[in-house]
Design an enzyme around this catalytic site. Structure first.
Site, short mmCIF file in Angstrom:
data_model
loop_
_atom_site.label_atom_id
_atom_site.label_comp_id
_atom_site.label_asym_id
_atom_site.label_seq_id
_atom_site.Cartn_x
_atom_site.Cartn_y
_atom_site.Cartn_z
N GLN A 222 8.97 35.87 51.86
CA GLN A 222 10.63 36.72 51.02
C GLN A 222 9.67 37.93 51.42
O GLN A 222 9.34 38.18 50.22
CB GLN A 222 10.88 35.39 49.55
CG GLN A 222 10.93 34.68 49.55
CD GLN A 222 13.06 35.04 49.71
OE1 GLN A 222 13.13 34.41 50.76
NE2 GLN A 222 13.45 36.25 48.95
N PRO A 223 9.57 38.47 52.51
CA PRO A 223 9.22 40.01 52.61
C PRO A 223 10.34 41.03 51.36
O PRO A 223 10.13 41.92 51.82
CB PRO A 223 8.97 40.33 54.02
CG PRO A 223 10.51 39.29 54.42
CD PRO A 223 10.90 38.06 53.75
N GLU A 224 11.66 40.35 50.86
CA GLU A 224 12.71 41.75 50.82
C GLU A 224 11.74 42.72 49.99
O GLU A 224 12.17 43.94 50.49
CB GLU A 224 13.31 40.49 49.61
CG GLU A 224 14.21 39.89 50.55
CD GLU A 224 14.56 38.98 49.83
OE1 GLU A 224 16.13 38.55 49.70
OE2 GLU A 224 14.39 38.34 48.62
N VAL A 225 10.72 42.90 49.51
CA VAL A 225 10.67 43.48 48.55
C VAL A 225 9.45 45.05 49.52
O VAL A 225 9.51 45.87 48.93
CB VAL A 225 8.38 43.59 47.58
CG1 VAL A 225 9.66 42.07 46.48
CG2 VAL A 225 8.06 41.91 48.35
#
Length: 259
Positions: A137-140
């Site tokens: 989850q690289p969204e940040v």
């Protein structure tokens, strides 16, 4: 962005197995709203087709799905809450489309599965991958809060690992993914799709009523949590986009500027 979704999301058959392939390899199969609409259509058709007994989901090239195409979301107006809500609603429909199928679903994770693409893979009943895959989850890192991602990871990883991956944006490799339960089977890279189809064919031979009822109960266990996650995502994403931070970070990423 004017690509034909019939060309970027493909449908094939192997006996009783429907194989749905994201086909945008030059973009690591990063998807657009049109691609997700096409996926929902194909998943819905597979759900009611009596000749389909199992579904395999995969990607063309070296990725399963890198998540949202940032060129599409970077244009969201910070003051347009309706657009932000519609974006979340689109993912809600997609996630429910794959969850609601009463037939076995297997993700053939052939490469990177990131962001919403990672979440989508986790919604399959089983996940086959290889040691070089990258999942997380690289969204940040692009200024986007991970909200539905927390929900998707929680039951697999628990609080500690979910917190780590959601806050750091770290991607895990295939071996770690298998240890954590993100992958349910680890095979050679050139065997991922074939292994997924073989397993799908085995599941297609099982009594369909028992499978459907079992899957229905599994859905019941976390359906309220998904509803809550979507509601929270609308609230949090509206607040995030109102600051303009996601737009700035996505523009930085698209320009190739590192932090």
């Amino acid at each position: 962005m004017n690509e034909d979704p019939a060309k970027t999301v493909l449908l094939d058959r192997d006996g009783p197995v429907a194989i749905i392939t994201l086909n945008r390899p030059e973009k690591l199969n990063a998807w657009t709203a049109a691609m997700r609409d096409r996926l929902i259509e194909l998943l819905g058709a597979a759900a009611v087709d009596p000749d389909v007994r199992a579904v395999v989901l995969t990607g063309a090239g070296r990725a399963f799905c890198a998540g949202q195409d940032l060129q599409e979301t970077t244009a969201i107006d910070p003051d347009d809450h309706a657009a932000s809500d519609a974006w979340i609603d689109g993912f809600d429909r997609l996630y429910r489309a794959v969850r609601d199928i009463d037939k076995p679903t297997i993700a053939a994770v052939n490469g990177v599965a990131a962001g919403s693409g990672f979440q989508f893979a986790l919604l399959a009943d089983l996940r086959v991958g290889h040691r070089e895959v990258r999942m997380g989850q690289p969204e940040v890192l692009s200024g986007i809060p991970s909200i539905t991602g927390i929900w998707a990871m929680w039951d697999v990883l628990g609080r500690a690992k979910t917190t780590e991956l959601a806050l750091t944006g770290r991607l895990v490799d295939g071996e770690e993914a298998a240890r954590l339960g993100l992958l349910t089977r680890l095979v050679a890279a050139d065997r991922v799709l074939n292994s997924a189809v073989e397993q799908a064919r085995e599941l297609a031979e099982l009594p369909p009523g028992a499978l459907a009822l079992t899957k229905g109960r599994l859905r019941e266990l976390d359906d309220e949590a998904l509803t809550a996650a979507v509601r929270a995502a609308k609230k949090v994403h509206a607040a995030a986009y109102a600051t303009g931070e996601p737009q700035r970070e996505m523009a930085r990423f698209l320009a190739g500027r590192r932090r």
